[in-house]
Each structure stands twice: as C-alpha cells, then as structure tokens.
Write an enzyme that holds these catalytic residues in place. Structure first.
Site, PDB file in Angstrom:
ATOM      1  N   HIS A  17      -8.184  51.702  -7.433  1.00  0.00           N
ATOM      2  CA  HIS A  17      -6.930  51.902  -6.702  1.00  0.00           C
ATOM      3  C   HIS A  17      -5.926  52.684  -7.550  1.00  0.00           C
ATOM      4  O   HIS A  17      -5.267  53.610  -7.064  1.00  0.00           O
ATOM      5  CB  HIS A  17      -6.279  50.558  -6.336  1.00  0.00           C
ATOM      6  N   LYS A  41      -8.211  37.858   7.872  1.00  0.00           N
ATOM      7  CA  LYS A  41      -8.953  37.949   6.613  1.00  0.00           C
ATOM      8  C   LYS A  41      -8.502  36.839   5.665  1.00  0.00           C
ATOM      9  O   LYS A  41      -7.361  36.394   5.714  1.00  0.00           O
ATOM     10  CB  LYS A  41      -8.714  39.309   5.946  1.00  0.00           C
ATOM     11  N   ARG A  94     -15.435  55.275  -1.360  1.00  0.00           N
ATOM     12  CA  ARG A  94     -16.363  54.962  -2.449  1.00  0.00           C
ATOM     13  C   ARG A  94     -17.799  55.253  -2.052  1.00  0.00           C
ATOM     14  O   ARG A  94     -18.545  55.847  -2.804  1.00  0.00           O
ATOM     15  CB  ARG A  94     -16.244  53.483  -2.838  1.00  0.00           C
ATOM     16  N   SER A 132     -12.098  45.082  -4.555  1.00  0.00           N
ATOM     17  CA  SER A 132     -11.368  43.850  -4.866  1.00  0.00           C
ATOM     18  C   SER A 132     -12.267  42.628  -4.708  1.00  0.00           C
ATOM     19  O   SER A 132     -12.247  41.715  -5.538  1.00  0.00           O
ATOM     20  CB  SER A 132     -10.146  43.718  -3.951  1.00  0.00           C
TER      21      SER A 132
END
Length: 158
Positions: A17, A41, A94, A132
């Site tokens: 990030h 979430k 990614r 994360s």
C-alpha cells in the site's frame, strides 16, 4: 489541483500500500487515503486504529499531510470523491484475480459517475504477494512480518 482517492480497508496498511501511495504522488497533487468500512466484512482493526496507523506511517516516511490526507468513509467512494473534488480513484493490482474484481468495480463506479476515472498501478514484484489478510494470518501464526509492513504497524500487531 489533481486530487485522487486511494480507497481500501487497510487492515493493516502494508508496504505494498505504501509503495502505491508513494508512486501516486508523482501522478497527483494530493492523495486522500480513504479507509473504507464494509459492515459485511470482518476486520482485525477498527477504523480509527487504521487511520492512526496510516497517519503514523506517513509521518515515519516524511510524507506531508499537505500531500497525503487520511480519512474514513462508509458510503460510496465515488460520492466521497465528488464531495472532495477528486477526479481519480487509485487502485493497486497484484494478481489476475485483482483485475477481475477491479474491472467490475470500475464498471459500477463508471455507472454512478463517469467523470471519475480509476487509475491502476501494478504492484512491484517484491510486494505482489502481500495482502492485509495474509499479513494478519502470518503474524497470528508467529511469522515475522516486519519486512512487509511499515514500522508503525508492528506495534499495533503486537
């Protein structure tokens, strides 16, 4: 002034990030790192903690609040962007599965407001495996993640 939003859960912020933030500074006059919250979430850290982690990281990196602001929001990111005169949303890619998700997100955002562009930056190979959730899983299982996250994050993980 070109303003861009870099939205995400940042649970926690990673070196990947941070790399996207630094690279975005060469493209935009101001970046707003927007900690978003999705009630569907499950997160490790609350929004306030994540905002503080990011602010501490930016201070450690010598990045001025004039260049990068940190905020939080729980509504539609494009609505936040309009209210803050941002013309772009920054997203990091990614792996291929990121592209599929971001493609549909871009289509939805474009439907809501076609004037707000999405800018995609490819992760560097050194950070392409970092997420994360993988940081949290590795740390919870005793793996040293100190090379994968900013120093400010380590004290929150402990």
């Amino acid at each position: 002034m070109k303003v861009a939003i870099y939205p995400g859960s940042f649970d926690p912020i990673t070196n990947g990030h941070l790399d996207i933030i630094k690279r975005s500074l060469s493209l935009f006059d101001k970046i707003i790192v927007l900690v978003s919250f999705n009630p569907n979430k499950k997160y490790k850290f609350d929004v306030e903690t994540k905002v503080n982690m990011i602010k501490e990281t930016l201070i450690e990196e010598g990045i001025s609040e004039d260049k990068v602001k940190v905020d939080s929001f729980s509504g539609l990111t494009v609505e936040y962007a309009k209210k803050n005169n941002a013309t772009c949303l920054i997203r990091g890619l990614r792996v291929v599965s990121d592209f599929e998700y971001e493609w549909s997100l871009n289509a939805a955002n474009n439907y809501i407001d076609p004037s707000i562009e999405m800018v995609f930056l490819m992760a560097r190979k050194e950070t392409s495996f970092i997420s994360s959730s993988s940081i949290n899983e590795m740390h919870d299982n005793g793996v040293d993640v100190s090379n994968l996250v900013p120093k400010a994050v380590l004290k929150y993980l402990k």
